[in-house]
Design a protein around this motif. Structure first.
Motif, PDB file in Angstrom:
ATOM      1  N   ILE A   1       0.815  -1.210   0.000  1.00 12.20           N
ATOM      2  CA  ILE A   1       0.000   0.000   0.000  1.00 12.20           C
ATOM      3  C   ILE A   1       0.854   1.268   0.000  1.00 12.20           C
ATOM      4  CG2 ILE A   1      -0.308   0.091   2.523  1.00 12.20           C
ATOM      5  CD1 ILE A   1      -3.302   0.898   1.864  1.00 12.20           C
TER       6      ILE A   1
ATOM      7  N   VAL B   1      -2.284   6.809   1.927  1.00 16.01           N
ATOM      8  CA  VAL B   1      -2.643   5.445   2.331  1.00 16.01           C
ATOM      9  C   VAL B   1      -4.081   5.440   2.840  1.00 16.01           C
ATOM     10  CG1 VAL B   1      -2.166   3.649   4.046  1.00 16.01           C
ATOM     11  CG2 VAL B   1      -0.272   4.712   2.787  1.00 16.01           C
ATOM     12  N   ARG B   2      -4.441   6.466   3.568  1.00 15.77           N
ATOM     13  CA  ARG B   2      -5.809   6.571   4.089  1.00 15.77           C
ATOM     14  C   ARG B   2      -6.834   6.582   2.945  1.00 15.77           C
ATOM     15  NH1 ARG B   2      -7.991  11.061   8.398  1.00 15.77           N
ATOM     16  NH2 ARG B   2     -10.152  10.425   8.301  1.00 15.77           N
TER      17      ARG B   2
ATOM     18  N   ARG C   1      -7.224   3.129   1.462  1.00 14.01           N
ATOM     19  CA  ARG C   1      -8.077   2.296   2.322  1.00 14.01           C
ATOM     20  C   ARG C   1      -9.551   2.662   2.130  1.00 14.01           C
ATOM     21  NH1 ARG C   1      -4.001   3.130   6.994  1.00 14.01           N
ATOM     22  NH2 ARG C   1      -2.618   1.348   6.677  1.00 14.01           N
ATOM     23  N   TYR C   2      -9.828   3.949   1.991  1.00 10.59           N
ATOM     24  CA  TYR C   2     -11.197   4.396   1.727  1.00 10.59           C
ATOM     25  C   TYR C   2     -11.702   3.819   0.399  1.00 10.59           C
ATOM     26  CZ  TYR C   2     -15.119   7.400   0.535  1.00 10.59           C
ATOM     27  OH  TYR C   2     -16.357   7.856   0.161  1.00 10.59           O
ATOM     28  N   TYR C   3     -10.859   3.848  -0.623  1.00  7.14           N
ATOM     29  CA  TYR C   3     -11.255   3.283  -1.915  1.00  7.14           C
ATOM     30  C   TYR C   3     -11.615   1.818  -1.765  1.00  7.14           C
ATOM     31  CZ  TYR C   3      -9.105   7.449  -4.043  1.00  7.14           C
ATOM     32  OH  TYR C   3      -8.772   8.724  -4.396  1.00  7.14           O
ATOM     33  N   GLU C   4     -10.872   1.104  -0.940  1.00 11.77           N
ATOM     34  CA  GLU C   4     -11.199  -0.303  -0.687  1.00 11.77           C
ATOM     35  C   GLU C   4     -12.549  -0.421   0.014  1.00 11.77           C
ATOM     36  OE1 GLU C   4      -8.381  -3.232   0.796  1.00 11.77           O
ATOM     37  OE2 GLU C   4      -6.820  -1.714   0.464  1.00 11.77           O
ATOM     38  N   GLU C   5     -12.775   0.415   1.027  1.00 12.12           N
ATOM     39  CA  GLU C   5     -14.055   0.380   1.747  1.00 12.12           C
ATOM     40  C   GLU C   5     -15.225   0.638   0.812  1.00 12.12           C
ATOM     41  OE1 GLU C   5     -13.808   3.265   4.852  1.00 12.12           O
ATOM     42  OE2 GLU C   5     -12.188   2.198   5.883  1.00 12.12           O
TER      43      GLU C   5
ATOM     44  N   ARG D   1      -4.477 -10.066   0.086  1.00  9.92           N
ATOM     45  CA  ARG D   1      -3.864 -10.067   1.412  1.00  9.92           C
ATOM     46  C   ARG D   1      -2.819 -11.172   1.485  1.00  9.92           C
ATOM     47  NH1 ARG D   1      -5.398  -6.076   5.281  1.00  9.92           N
ATOM     48  NH2 ARG D   1      -7.343  -5.221   4.541  1.00  9.92           N
TER      49      ARG D   1
ATOM     50  N   GLN E   1      -1.075  -8.295   5.167  1.00 14.05           N
ATOM     51  CA  GLN E   1      -0.707  -7.055   4.487  1.00 14.05           C
ATOM     52  C   GLN E   1      -1.381  -6.977   3.122  1.00 14.05           C
ATOM     53  OE1 GLN E   1       3.597  -7.236   4.460  1.00 14.05           O
ATOM     54  NE2 GLN E   1       3.686  -5.890   6.245  1.00 14.05           N
ATOM     55  N   ARG E   2      -1.763  -5.757   2.750  1.00 14.96           N
ATOM     56  CA  ARG E   2      -2.377  -5.532   1.446  1.00 14.96           C
ATOM     57  C   ARG E   2      -1.303  -5.574   0.359  1.00 14.96           C
ATOM     58  NH1 ARG E   2      -5.014  -2.044   5.001  1.00 14.96           N
ATOM     59  NH2 ARG E   2      -7.263  -1.865   4.722  1.00 14.96           N
TER      60      ARG E   2
ATOM     61  N   TYR F   1      -1.139  -5.044  -4.056  1.00 14.22           N
ATOM     62  CA  TYR F   1      -1.892  -4.583  -5.222  1.00 14.22           C
ATOM     63  C   TYR F   1      -1.173  -4.984  -6.497  1.00 14.22           C
ATOM     64  CZ  TYR F   1      -4.116  -1.620  -1.745  1.00 14.22           C
ATOM     65  OH  TYR F   1      -4.796  -1.170  -0.647  1.00 14.22           O
TER      66      TYR F   1
END
Length: 121
Positions: free
Chosen positions: A3, A14-15, A18-22, A30, A35-36, A38
């Protein structure tokens, strides 16, 4: 890639990633330790998401649009929405051009007045 590397390569926090993932706009695999990671394609996807957000599209609309990007096809309802968004963006561009032109006029007048005052002195 991890990430932090994706964030560095795209200029996105990074935040935000994470929002895009949510919001289901971006998917990470994973590792066994959680750990993420991509794929390389995530770089271009994040850039597209950023462009669409910058143009004023909502995460909900972007989520609906992403399959169209992948397949190159959109159903009639999505096509209508995309055309409406494009037209809205065109209006924004026109307004920005008018604003820029007004600023250019002000700059031109101010610059000429500044040059005149220097030639008098």
């Amino acid at each position: 890639m991890r990430i932090g590397e994706l964030a560095a390569r795209t200029g996105v926090s990074v935040r935000a990633l994470r929002y895009y993932e949510e919001q289901h706009l971006l998917r990470a695999e994973r590792t066994a330790s959680g750990q993420r990671t991509y794929s390389e394609a995530a770089v271009e996807r994040v850039r597209l998401i950023q462009q669409l957000y910058a143009a004023g599209l909502s995460s909900k609309l972007i989520l609906g649009l992403l399959p169209c990007v992948e397949t190159g096809e959109a159903d009639p309802a999505m096509m209508d929405r995309l055309v409406a968004e494009r037209d809205r963006i065109d209006r924004q561009v026109d307004e920005l051009v008018r604003t820029r032109d007004r600023l250019d006029a002000i700059i031109g007048c101010s610059h000429a007045a500044h040059d005149d005052s220097r030639s008098i002195a």
